[in-house]
Design a protein around this motif. Structure first.
Motif, PDB file in Angstrom:
ATOM      1  N   MET A  73       0.828  -1.188  -0.055  1.00 27.72           N
ATOM      2  CA  MET A  73       0.001  -0.113  -0.033  1.00 27.72           C
ATOM      3  C   MET A  73       0.958   1.318  -0.100  1.00 27.72           C
ATOM      4  O   MET A  73       0.634   2.201  -0.729  1.00 27.72           O
ATOM      5  N   ILE A  74       1.782   1.292   0.827  1.00 27.01           N
ATOM      6  CA  ILE A  74       2.811   2.425   0.945  1.00 27.01           C
ATOM      7  C   ILE A  74       3.439   2.688  -0.593  1.00 27.01           C
ATOM      8  O   ILE A  74       3.768   3.914  -0.970  1.00 27.01           O
ATOM      9  N   ARG A  75       3.916   1.372  -1.265  1.00 24.41           N
ATOM     10  CA  ARG A  75       4.362   1.676  -2.275  1.00 24.41           C
ATOM     11  C   ARG A  75       3.716   2.245  -3.460  1.00 24.41           C
ATOM     12  O   ARG A  75       4.006   2.921  -4.332  1.00 24.41           O
ATOM     13  N   ARG A  76       2.337   1.811  -3.503  1.00 21.01           N
ATOM     14  CA  ARG A  76       1.386   2.201  -4.551  1.00 21.01           C
ATOM     15  C   ARG A  76       1.302   3.909  -4.151  1.00 21.01           C
ATOM     16  O   ARG A  76       1.154   4.575  -5.217  1.00 21.01           O
ATOM     17  N   LEU A  77       0.981   4.243  -2.866  1.00 20.84           N
ATOM     18  CA  LEU A  77       0.946   5.856  -2.584  1.00 20.84           C
ATOM     19  C   LEU A  77       2.160   6.520  -2.923  1.00 20.84           C
ATOM     20  O   LEU A  77       2.110   7.356  -3.646  1.00 20.84           O
ATOM     21  N   TYR A  78       3.373   5.936  -2.710  1.00 20.26           N
ATOM     22  CA  TYR A  78       4.675   6.520  -3.139  1.00 20.26           C
ATOM     23  C   TYR A  78       4.765   6.741  -4.562  1.00 20.26           C
ATOM     24  O   TYR A  78       4.875   7.856  -5.275  1.00 20.26           O
ATOM     25  N   ASP A  79       4.273   5.566  -5.355  1.00 18.02           N
ATOM     26  CA  ASP A  79       4.347   5.717  -6.856  1.00 18.02           C
ATOM     27  C   ASP A  79       3.134   6.639  -7.466  1.00 18.02           C
ATOM     28  O   ASP A  79       3.559   7.314  -8.391  1.00 18.02           O
ATOM     29  N   TRP A  80       2.036   6.792  -6.883  1.00 20.22           N
ATOM     30  CA  TRP A  80       1.143   7.564  -7.013  1.00 20.22           C
ATOM     31  C   TRP A  80       1.497   9.033  -6.803  1.00 20.22           C
ATOM     32  O   TRP A  80       1.265   9.972  -7.694  1.00 20.22           O
ATOM     33  N   VAL A  81       1.855   9.510  -5.747  1.00 20.03           N
ATOM     34  CA  VAL A  81       2.581  10.576  -5.460  1.00 20.03           C
ATOM     35  C   VAL A  81       3.847  11.052  -6.477  1.00 20.03           C
ATOM     36  O   VAL A  81       3.662  12.151  -7.012  1.00 20.03           O
ATOM     37  N   LEU A  82       4.595   9.911  -6.647  1.00 22.60           N
ATOM     38  CA  LEU A  82       5.646  10.511  -7.668  1.00 22.60           C
ATOM     39  C   LEU A  82       5.244  10.646  -9.335  1.00 22.60           C
ATOM     40  O   LEU A  82       5.513  11.779  -9.613  1.00 22.60           O
ATOM     41  N   ALA A  83       4.062  10.171  -9.465  1.00 22.68           N
ATOM     42  CA  ALA A  83       3.397  10.350 -10.830  1.00 22.68           C
ATOM     43  C   ALA A  83       2.609  11.824 -10.630  1.00 22.68           C
ATOM     44  O   ALA A  83       2.659  12.492 -11.799  1.00 22.68           O
ATOM     45  N   LEU A  84       2.088  12.047  -9.565  1.00 22.29           N
ATOM     46  CA  LEU A  84       1.385  13.454  -9.229  1.00 22.29           C
ATOM     47  C   LEU A  84       2.476  14.413  -9.480  1.00 22.29           C
ATOM     48  O   LEU A  84       2.168  15.496  -9.896  1.00 22.29           O
ATOM     49  N   GLY A  85       3.503  14.185  -9.047  1.00 22.05           N
ATOM     50  CA  GLY A  85       4.762  15.143  -9.151  1.00 22.05           C
ATOM     51  C   GLY A  85       5.050  15.635 -10.450  1.00 22.05           C
ATOM     52  O   GLY A  85       5.652  16.710 -10.483  1.00 22.05           O
TER      53      GLY A  85
END
Length: 193
Positions: A1-13
């Protein structure tokens, strides 16, 4: 879950709406929101390192503006919310001692805790509640928050890939440390009051 959130935030960046989201999170974190803006700043700088300084400036400005809201919350809502609670638990007299100490050391407190992962909203609300001199509060906030965000952005700008690898390999640990610091900050304030 943390990994998906991190990847999502990185894409949002990397999206065109990222600076607005960064500003909103930075503003909210300084007055009431529990998540620090670093969760957005780090992946945004990693995604667009050439804009590191702009992202740090957005964080600084919006954090100081959010801090003014936190100051207002402490100044305007102390009597309505905090005082009855503190009186009920018998801590109002301790708050008066805390207020005197905070006003004596306020510049240093705002500066030091503005640089750390300590929940900044606690300091902004306490500054308003104790009546810390507003220009001192603003100046300390600008310097502390600016240093914090520009240091993070600078490290990522100059050492991006190694820092990114470090974060990605230790994502769970970093998330745990961040949560522990957040909870620890609120516990520390409870003991002060």
């Amino acid at each position: 879950m943390i990994r998906r959130l991190y990847d999502w935030v990185l894409a949002l960046g990397a999206s065109k709406h990222a600076p607005k989201a960064l500003g909103a999170i930075s503003f909210a974190e300084s007055s009431f929101f529990p998540i620090p803006p670093d969760i957005m700043l780090i992946p945004m700088v990693l995604a667009k390192r050439e804009r590191a300084w702009w992202f740090a400036l957005i964080c600084t400005i919006t954090s100081v503006l959010g801090g003014l809201l936190g100051y207002y919350i402490g100044a305007a809502l102390l009597e309505a919310l905090a005082r009855p609670i503190l009186e009920f638990y018998g801590y109002w007299y301790k708050f008066e001692d805390f207020q005197a100490a905070f006003n004596e050391w306020g510049l240093l407190i705002v500066f030091v805790f503005g640089l750390t992962p300590f929940p900044y909203k606690v300091i902004t609300i306490a500054s308003g509640a104790t009546g810390l001199n507003l220009p001192i509060f603003i100046l300390s906030s600008i310097v502390a928050r600016g240093l914090r965000f520009f240091i993070v952005a600078g490290l990522l700008f100059f050492f991006g890939p190694p820092i990114k690898d470090f974060i990605e390999k230790r994502l769970g640990l970093m998330f745990f440390i961040g949560c522990a610091l957040l909870i620890g900050g609120f516990v520390a304030i409870k003991f002060v009051l």
